[in-house]
Design a protein around this motif. Structure first.
Motif, PDB file in Angstrom:
ATOM      1  N   LEU A  97       7.397  -5.164   0.869  1.00  0.00           N
ATOM      2  CA  LEU A  97       6.319  -4.443   0.203  1.00  0.00           C
ATOM      3  C   LEU A  97       6.104  -3.057   0.799  1.00  0.00           C
ATOM      4  O   LEU A  97       5.636  -2.938   1.930  1.00  0.00           O
ATOM      5  CB  LEU A  97       5.016  -5.243   0.319  1.00  0.00           C
ATOM      6  N   PRO A  98       6.424  -2.002   0.055  1.00  0.00           N
ATOM      7  CA  PRO A  98       6.057  -0.656   0.520  1.00  0.00           C
ATOM      8  C   PRO A  98       4.536  -0.551   0.600  1.00  0.00           C
ATOM      9  O   PRO A  98       3.818  -1.133  -0.222  1.00  0.00           O
ATOM     10  CB  PRO A  98       6.611   0.261  -0.577  1.00  0.00           C
ATOM     11  N   VAL A  99       4.046   0.172   1.593  1.00  0.00           N
ATOM     12  CA  VAL A  99       2.604   0.312   1.789  1.00  0.00           C
ATOM     13  C   VAL A  99       2.241   1.786   1.713  1.00  0.00           C
ATOM     14  O   VAL A  99       2.797   2.617   2.441  1.00  0.00           O
ATOM     15  CB  VAL A  99       2.157  -0.265   3.148  1.00  0.00           C
ATOM     16  N   ASP A 243       2.336  -1.285  -5.178  1.00  0.00           N
ATOM     17  CA  ASP A 243       1.054  -0.640  -4.890  1.00  0.00           C
ATOM     18  C   ASP A 243      -0.105  -1.553  -5.257  1.00  0.00           C
ATOM     19  O   ASP A 243      -1.091  -1.652  -4.534  1.00  0.00           O
ATOM     20  CB  ASP A 243       0.926   0.684  -5.662  1.00  0.00           C
ATOM     21  N   ILE A 244       0.000  -2.209  -6.433  1.00  0.00           N
ATOM     22  CA  ILE A 244      -1.058  -3.125  -6.849  1.00  0.00           C
ATOM     23  C   ILE A 244      -1.046  -4.371  -5.980  1.00  0.00           C
ATOM     24  O   ILE A 244      -2.095  -4.901  -5.632  1.00  0.00           O
ATOM     25  CB  ILE A 244      -0.902  -3.483  -8.340  1.00  0.00           C
ATOM     26  N   ALA A 245       0.155  -4.841  -5.580  1.00  0.00           N
ATOM     27  CA  ALA A 245       0.249  -6.053  -4.762  1.00  0.00           C
ATOM     28  C   ALA A 245      -0.470  -5.868  -3.427  1.00  0.00           C
ATOM     29  O   ALA A 245      -1.317  -6.673  -3.039  1.00  0.00           O
ATOM     30  CB  ALA A 245       1.714  -6.419  -4.531  1.00  0.00           C
ATOM     31  N   VAL A 246      -0.138  -4.815  -2.686  1.00  0.00           N
ATOM     32  CA  VAL A 246      -0.735  -4.584  -1.372  1.00  0.00           C
ATOM     33  C   VAL A 246      -2.204  -4.196  -1.501  1.00  0.00           C
ATOM     34  O   VAL A 246      -3.070  -4.690  -0.768  1.00  0.00           O
ATOM     35  CB  VAL A 246       0.038  -3.492  -0.605  1.00  0.00           C
ATOM     36  N   GLY A 247      -2.505  -3.315  -2.458  1.00  0.00           N
ATOM     37  CA  GLY A 247      -3.888  -2.895  -2.657  1.00  0.00           C
ATOM     38  C   GLY A 247      -4.778  -4.054  -3.038  1.00  0.00           C
ATOM     39  O   GLY A 247      -5.934  -4.138  -2.610  1.00  0.00           O
ATOM     40  N   ASN A 248      -4.247  -4.984  -3.839  1.00  0.00           N
ATOM     41  CA  ASN A 248      -5.023  -6.146  -4.255  1.00  0.00           C
ATOM     42  C   ASN A 248      -5.387  -7.027  -3.066  1.00  0.00           C
ATOM     43  O   ASN A 248      -6.506  -7.528  -2.968  1.00  0.00           O
ATOM     44  CB  ASN A 248      -4.222  -6.955  -5.280  1.00  0.00           C
ATOM     45  N   ILE A 249      -4.461  -7.217  -2.137  1.00  0.00           N
ATOM     46  CA  ILE A 249      -4.710  -8.062  -0.974  1.00  0.00           C
ATOM     47  C   ILE A 249      -5.791  -7.469  -0.083  1.00  0.00           C
ATOM     48  O   ILE A 249      -6.756  -8.139   0.293  1.00  0.00           O
ATOM     49  CB  ILE A 249      -3.405  -8.275  -0.183  1.00  0.00           C
ATOM     50  N   VAL A 250      -5.645  -6.194   0.269  1.00  0.00           N
ATOM     51  CA  VAL A 250      -6.627  -5.539   1.137  1.00  0.00           C
ATOM     52  C   VAL A 250      -7.969  -5.418   0.427  1.00  0.00           C
ATOM     53  O   VAL A 250      -9.030  -5.713   0.996  1.00  0.00           O
ATOM     54  CB  VAL A 250      -6.125  -4.146   1.576  1.00  0.00           C
ATOM     55  N   GLY A 251      -7.943  -4.993  -0.837  1.00  0.00           N
ATOM     56  CA  GLY A 251      -9.179  -4.833  -1.589  1.00  0.00           C
ATOM     57  C   GLY A 251      -9.906  -6.144  -1.793  1.00  0.00           C
ATOM     58  O   GLY A 251     -11.133  -6.199  -1.722  1.00  0.00           O
ATOM     59  N   VAL A 301       5.896  -3.849   4.501  1.00  0.00           N
ATOM     60  CA  VAL A 301       5.884  -5.189   5.103  1.00  0.00           C
ATOM     61  C   VAL A 301       7.231  -5.820   4.776  1.00  0.00           C
ATOM     62  O   VAL A 301       7.509  -6.158   3.633  1.00  0.00           O
ATOM     63  CB  VAL A 301       4.739  -6.061   4.542  1.00  0.00           C
ATOM     64  N   ARG A 302       8.078  -5.952   5.810  1.00  0.00           N
ATOM     65  CA  ARG A 302       9.423  -6.463   5.606  1.00  0.00           C
ATOM     66  C   ARG A 302       9.430  -7.996   5.606  1.00  0.00           C
ATOM     67  O   ARG A 302       8.445  -8.628   5.932  1.00  0.00           O
ATOM     68  CB  ARG A 302      10.344  -5.911   6.699  1.00  0.00           C
ATOM     69  N   ARG A 303      10.572  -8.572   5.237  1.00  0.00           N
ATOM     70  CA  ARG A 303      10.664 -10.030   5.127  1.00  0.00           C
ATOM     71  C   ARG A 303      10.365 -10.735   6.450  1.00  0.00           C
ATOM     72  O   ARG A 303       9.675 -11.749   6.483  1.00  0.00           O
ATOM     73  CB  ARG A 303      12.043 -10.430   4.605  1.00  0.00           C
TER      74      ARG A 303
END
Length: 324
Positions: A97-99, A243-251, A301-303
């Motif tokens: 996941l690019p952050v 972008d939505i994947a990582v943002g969704n988790i933190v948000g 976030v790498r594997r």
């Protein structure tokens, strides 16, 4: 036997509602981002996060009305643990996941700060109306800050927001916006219904198997209400919209601590068990702090790091369950 079968069907139906709810929510949100010229990361941190936090809010309000403060706090903190350890870890295993820079420099620190601020609020053993107002005020400030800095992230907008934003050519902007807001609303409803169905079915099955309410609150209820975040993040990652994947988790973690805890306190004050201060809350703080170096090491976030998050999550769950 009929009750067991009915609740298994409830679980299966819940998973279906979650999948379609996540699909509609992510697609509608991405198209709104393209229509309004808003960065997908901002949409993920606000609109998607609020929608996928709906199950936690529903469950916690019900728990508050029933005087189950322990279930409420276990649901919120257990969900935050699952969001980072289980969901971010599992999603990174599927696809690294690019952050975005803003997540590392602004949103993760805000998540950590709000987590730290929960400690003094629960020292007196309860979350009351005043605490709820403070938490909701923090939410308003966070959302205002997110949108006020959106212009700085305009370069992150992908042309047409990929396949998620496709299919809107020739549609007037106003009609497109209304249509996609309806899609987001339908997705949020699907997530809420699916999350509730899964929690109800799983709780019944766990009770039938003799599991304690503490274990149910920390595992089945927390993970069940976090399934919308998991499905949404996996769908977003699979569609190369990290972008939505990582943002969704933190948000979602920020919304859980502010909107869910604060909103529940407006309905009714609730008690907080002392174990929250010594077990769940420290675990959430440590795992949240781990996100910073993991996400910032290579701006992704790498594997291997996803696997590390899963291992740490499993360790914390075992520790909390055995120590409780």
């Amino acid at each position: 036997m009929s009750g067991m079968f009915a609740n298994i069907l409830l679980l299966v139906g819940g998973f279906g509602a979650l999948y379609f709810g996540a699909e509609w929510l992510v697609r509608g949100s991405a198209r709104i981002a393209a229509t309004l010229g808003i960065s997908p990361i901002v949409v993920g941190l606000t609109l998607v996060s609020l929608g996928t936090s709906a199950p936690e809010l529903v469950v916690c309000v019900i728990a508050t009305l029933n005087g189950e403060g322990g279930l409420l706090m276990g649901n919120v903190l257990g969900s935050n643990l699952a969001n980072i350890g289980l969901i971010m870890g599992a999603t990174a295993l599927l696809s690294p996941l690019p952050v975005a820079d803003r997540v590392i420099s602004r949103d993760v620190p805000i998540m950590l700060l709000i987590t730290v601020l929960i400690f003094p609020l629960v020292l007196d053993g309860q979350i009351d109306l005043g605490d709820g107002v403070i938490l909701l005020a923090l939410l308003v400030v966070y959302v205002a800050f997110t949108f006020s800095t959106a212009e700085e992230d305009i370069q992150e907008i992908r042309e047409g927001v990929g396949s998620l934003a496709a299919g809107e050519e020739g549609v007037e902007p106003a009609k497109s916006l209304v249509r996609n807001l309806a899609l987001v609303a339908a997705g949020a409803v699907g997530l809420g219904v699916g999350g509730q169905a899964i929690v109800r079915g799983a709780t019944f099955l766990a009770a039938e198997l003799g599991a304690s309410m503490t274990v149910i609150g920390l595992t089945i209820v927390a993970i069940g209400t976090s399934l919308p975040e998991l499905v949404t993040s996996l769908v977003a990652a699979a569609r190369k919209h990290a972008d939505i994947a990582v943002g969704n988790i933190v948000g979602s973690n920020i919304f859980n601590l502010t909107a869910v805890m604060g909103g529940s306190a407006l309905v009714r004050s609730y008690q907080v068990d002392s174990s929250i201060l010594t077990l769940q809350l420290p675990a959430v703080l440590i795992l949240s702090a781990l996100v910073w170096p993991v996400a910032g090491s290579a701006r992704k976030v790498r594997r291997l790091e996803g696997f590390l998050l899963l291992v740490v999550y499993a360790g914390f769950m075992a520790w909390i369950t055995l120590a409780d």
